[in-house]
Scaffold this active site. Structure first.
Site, short mmCIF file in Angstrom:
data_model
loop_
_atom_site.label_atom_id
_atom_site.label_comp_id
_atom_site.label_asym_id
_atom_site.label_seq_id
_atom_site.Cartn_x
_atom_site.Cartn_y
_atom_site.Cartn_z
N CYS A 65 -50.39 -11.00 -32.43
CA CYS A 65 -50.44 -11.62 -31.24
C CYS A 65 -49.84 -10.80 -29.88
O CYS A 65 -48.25 -10.70 -29.63
CB CYS A 65 -50.73 -12.69 -31.32
SG CYS A 65 -51.04 -13.75 -32.56
N ASP A 66 -50.39 -11.11 -28.60
CA ASP A 66 -50.06 -10.34 -27.25
C ASP A 66 -50.69 -12.06 -26.42
O ASP A 66 -51.88 -11.82 -26.59
CB ASP A 66 -49.91 -9.79 -26.78
CG ASP A 66 -48.92 -9.43 -25.96
OD1 ASP A 66 -47.78 -9.30 -26.29
OD2 ASP A 66 -49.98 -9.17 -24.49
N THR A 67 -49.96 -12.29 -25.26
CA THR A 67 -50.76 -12.99 -24.79
C THR A 67 -50.05 -12.90 -22.88
O THR A 67 -48.94 -12.73 -22.79
CB THR A 67 -49.73 -14.80 -24.36
OG1 THR A 67 -50.54 -14.86 -26.20
CG2 THR A 67 -50.64 -15.33 -23.10
#
Length: 185
Positions: A65-67
């Site tokens: 995941c990455d935000t």
């Protein structure tokens, strides 16, 4: 086994809303080496890179995941210092910005992913509010320099889209993906 390739305590907490049955194995990648033409494409590429960098056994599903925060098409990551945090908060004052989270579930070498986008509106902020929030230390390990579930909650007047996405993991969309992949045990 489901493997969360992230050391984020927030992601761990949010994934527990879906299932208690997972392991945490943070992956290390050089995020600066990954580029893409848009913030949405960037988080998708980073999520897949993180999933691929995590060690997995046959049959495992690895979740990367990455935000990022997107203000006028510019990616705002974690601030380097207090001045950077204050500049980001100042930039949100009285306006909308976007939060994009890329999610990649790697199963048998195949990437299954999506990007969730939420739109966030900040109230107009006074300089003393910005300085006081920056002084809490909370902004420094957060994409975009704020935690919606923390002290910045008082600044956010509206969210369009998934609230949990702004925290770093779009729970409902991820649940649907994991169900399709039969990754919930």
């Amino acid at each position: 086994m489901l493997i969360l390739a992230s050391g984020s305590p927030r992601r761990r907490e949010l994934l527990q809303l879906i299932t208690p049955d997972f392991e945490v194995a943070p992956s290390e990648i050089d995020e600066r080496a990954v580029s893409a033409p848009t913030p949405r494409a960037l988080v998708a590429a980073l999520a897949e890179a993180k999933a691929r960098a995590a060690a997995a056994r046959p049959g495992d599903v690895v979740l990367g995941c990455d935000t990022v925060v997107d203000l006028d098409g510019r990616v705002l990551g974690k601030p380097a210092d207090r001045a950077g945090a204050e500049a980001m908060l100042r930039a949100y004052s009285g306006r909308w910005h976007y939060v994009h989270t890329g999610v990649c579930a790697l199963k048998d070498g195949l990437a299954h992913g999506f990007v969730e986008t939420s739109k966030v509106f900040f109230a107009p902020l006074e300089e003393d509010e910005i300085a006081a929030y920056a002084a809490t230390g909370e902004p420094y390990d957060k994409a975009g320099a704020y935690a919606i579930q923390g002290g910045a909650a008082r600044f956010v007047t509206r969210v369009e889209g998934c609230y949990f996405n702004v925290m770093g993991l779009p729970v409902s969309s991820l649940y649907q993906l994991l169900r399709r992949l039969d990754a919930l045990g």
